[in-house]
Write an enzyme that holds these catalytic residues in place. Structure first.
Site, mmCIF file in Angstrom:
data_model
loop_
_atom_site.group_PDB
_atom_site.id
_atom_site.type_symbol
_atom_site.label_atom_id
_atom_site.label_comp_id
_atom_site.label_asym_id
_atom_site.label_seq_id
_atom_site.Cartn_x
_atom_site.Cartn_y
_atom_site.Cartn_z
ATOM 1 N N HIS A 57 0.834 -1.215 0.000
ATOM 2 C CA HIS A 57 0.000 0.000 0.000
ATOM 3 C C HIS A 57 0.861 1.255 0.000
ATOM 4 O O HIS A 57 1.371 1.689 1.034
ATOM 5 C CB HIS A 57 -0.959 0.024 1.198
ATOM 6 N N HIS A 59 1.407 5.210 -2.446
ATOM 7 C CA HIS A 59 0.926 6.100 -3.515
ATOM 8 C C HIS A 59 2.146 6.641 -4.249
ATOM 9 O O HIS A 59 2.729 7.642 -3.825
ATOM 10 C CB HIS A 59 0.092 7.241 -2.937
ATOM 11 N N GLN A 152 -9.635 8.897 -5.987
ATOM 12 C CA GLN A 152 -9.291 9.655 -4.771
ATOM 13 C C GLN A 152 -10.404 10.610 -4.319
ATOM 14 O O GLN A 152 -10.645 10.784 -3.133
ATOM 15 C CB GLN A 152 -8.018 10.473 -5.066
ATOM 16 N N HIS A 210 -9.434 1.737 -0.161
ATOM 17 C CA HIS A 210 -9.321 2.533 1.062
ATOM 18 C C HIS A 210 -10.691 2.431 1.728
ATOM 19 O O HIS A 210 -11.690 2.830 1.121
ATOM 20 C CB HIS A 210 -9.019 3.990 0.742
ATOM 21 N N GLU A 213 -11.443 4.847 6.410
ATOM 22 C CA GLU A 213 -10.263 5.550 6.935
ATOM 23 C C GLU A 213 -10.740 6.791 7.672
ATOM 24 O O GLU A 213 -10.621 7.922 7.200
ATOM 25 C CB GLU A 213 -9.271 5.932 5.819
ATOM 26 N N ASP A 309 2.220 3.527 2.740
ATOM 27 C CA ASP A 309 1.179 4.471 2.313
ATOM 28 C C ASP A 309 1.755 5.718 1.667
ATOM 29 O O ASP A 309 1.454 6.016 0.518
ATOM 30 C CB ASP A 309 0.258 4.831 3.496
ATOM 31 N N TRP A 315 0.513 13.972 2.783
ATOM 32 C CA TRP A 315 -0.088 13.293 3.940
ATOM 33 C C TRP A 315 0.943 12.868 4.980
ATOM 34 O O TRP A 315 0.616 12.609 6.118
ATOM 35 C CB TRP A 315 -0.872 12.056 3.462
HETATM 36 FE FE FE2 Z 1 -3.504 5.139 0.931
#
Ligand code: FE2
Length: 429
Positions: A57, A59, A152, A210, A213, A309, A315
């Site tokens: 996982h 991005h 997203q 996802h 979350e 992630d 993030w």
């Molecule tokens: Fe993610």
């Protein structure tokens, strides 16, 4: 005549003094005292030799974009999504490709040779899809990359998501993603899960969503994901990522939910570095940890992995794609400090994500790919404790990356001690 023998290895299952013989790109033998010659030899001297780390996982489209166009001042998930939205108009295929490729170099150095990356499809130009498909092909000799079509901005919430996601799949993206908790309503979230699992069943693709979350104890999308997986007979091919709401759910409800997840064959991925920093943000004190119930998921036999992630993006500002750092954080946040639990944390960044991705011929056994990492640690316990150096990273029988052992000299009146933080130090002076 073999091409390479690694002698004196300790394996993740605890076997010691094992020799691993490699012929061309495959493992030819795994046994003690291997009677064979080889062109090259690596002496592991009792160190842990593991199959590569796998990050199921991440991005890759946003990685290493930290500060573009600005920093995340609140440090929250929602400001992160805002910043990514601000950057999108200025993205180019070349820039996305270069940042992701740079990250892949870090991954190779860290011995992470399997990556499942989400790719945002809520950009009508699909620039990130184009960039990462190119990268996936170019990295094939080095890293197995799988791409997830990730809406997203919401599958139903963003108008062009459905068409863009179909286009991305037609272009060759491997897995179907989703983000039900980001849809406008709980009901839209449920509808998105139903639509996306149905689409995956029709196309014969895996799902990695996802899911939940948030800190909302009433978020129920993992329940829908498990039920839809069972309905379509998709067990073993569907993953719920994050599942952070489970941290806050009512315990009676979870006692019903976990058996449902287990029986449906849905896998789970927690992202400890991100969950511990992004969840619980609305709490004063006490602050919830936010990571899903890893210990209980594992106890129920659910294949559970830890992902990174984000690495240096809107993030998460930190990270160097070290899956041992991820395992260490997961261990601490989940209070997985029992000896067997520590081994489970190592499996959560190796064998478990490999299973979730469906990687073929993974693992240290004759006939499998000769993909191996020699760590500067005697076992999984010390590998996590020390975030051990990757002394050799071997891909398809060839050394892909290597590093010198880490050591420090401590100068005392009686002499100089060499410290490498292993337990043998303790008797050195
Ligand atoms: Fe993610």
């Amino acid at each position: 005549m073999l091409d390479l023998i690694i002698r004196g290895a300790t394996l993740p299952d605890g076997r010691q003094n094992i020799d691993i013989g490699i012929e061309n790109t495959r493992i030819a033998a795994v046994e003690p005292n291997l009677q064979a010659e080889a062109t090259a030899t690596i002496d592991a001297t009792g160190r842990l030799v593991t199959p590569p780390f796998v990050d199921a996982h991440i991005h890759l489209d946003s990685t290493l974009s930290l500060g573009q166009p600005r920093m995340n001042l609140s440090g929250t998930l929602l400001e992160g999504i805002e910043i990514w939205g601000e950057l999108k108009p200025d993205l180019t295929i070349g820039a996305i490709y270069q940042r992701a490729k740079n990250l892949c170099l870090w991954s190779m150095a860290r011995g992470t040779l399997g990556i499942r990356s989400h790719v945002d499809v809520c950009d009508d130009r699909l620039l990130a899809v184009q960039a990462l498909l190119k990268l996936r092909e170019e990295m094939k000799p080095y890293i197995d990359i799988q791409l997830v079509a990730f809406p997203q901005d919401g599958y139903l919430r963003y108008g062009n998501s459905e068409a863009n996601l179909q286009r991305a799949l037609d272009m060759g993206v491997d897995v179907i993603g989703g983000i039900p908790h980001f849809e406008r309503t709980m009901d839209d979230g449920r509808l998105s899960v139903q639509a996306l699992v149905r689409l995956a069943a029709e196309r014969g693709l895996m799902v990695d969503m996802h899911c939940d979350e948030s800190d909302d104890p009433l978020s129920r999308h993992i329940e829908t994901l498990a039920a839809e997986t069972a309905r379509h007979g998709m067990g073993g091919r569907v993953t719920g990522s994050h599942l952070t709401s489970m941290h806050s759910m009512d315990n009676y409800y979870v006692s019903k939910l976990i058996p449902l997840i287990a029986s449906s064959g849905v896998h789970a991925i927690a992202n400890p570095l991100i969950n511990i920093t992004l969840q619980g943000r609305h709490d004063t004190y006490p602050k919830r940890r936010g990571m899903t119930r890893v210990k209980e998921l594992m106890a129920a036999g659910i294949t559970t992995a830890f992902g990174h992630d984000d690495v240096m993006d809107p993030w998460y500002t930190l990270g160097s794609h070290d899956m041992l750092e991820v395992a260490s954080m997961g261990l601490h946040v989940g209070q997985l400090t029992g000896l067997e639990e520590i081994k489970s944390c190592f499996a959560a960044v190796t064998a478990n994500p490999a299973k979730i991705m469906g990687l073929q011929n993974y693992g240290i056994a004759p006939g499998n790919h000769a993909d191996l990492v020699v760590l500067q640690a005697p076992d999984a316990f010390d590998a996590i404790r020390l975030r051990a150096e990757r002394l050799y990273v071997i891909r398809r029988g060839k050394i892909l990356a290597q590093a010198a052992p880490r050591a420090s000299q401590v100068h005392l009146p009686g002499g100089t001690a060499t410290v490498d933080f292993t337990r043998t130090d303790l008797t050195a002076f």
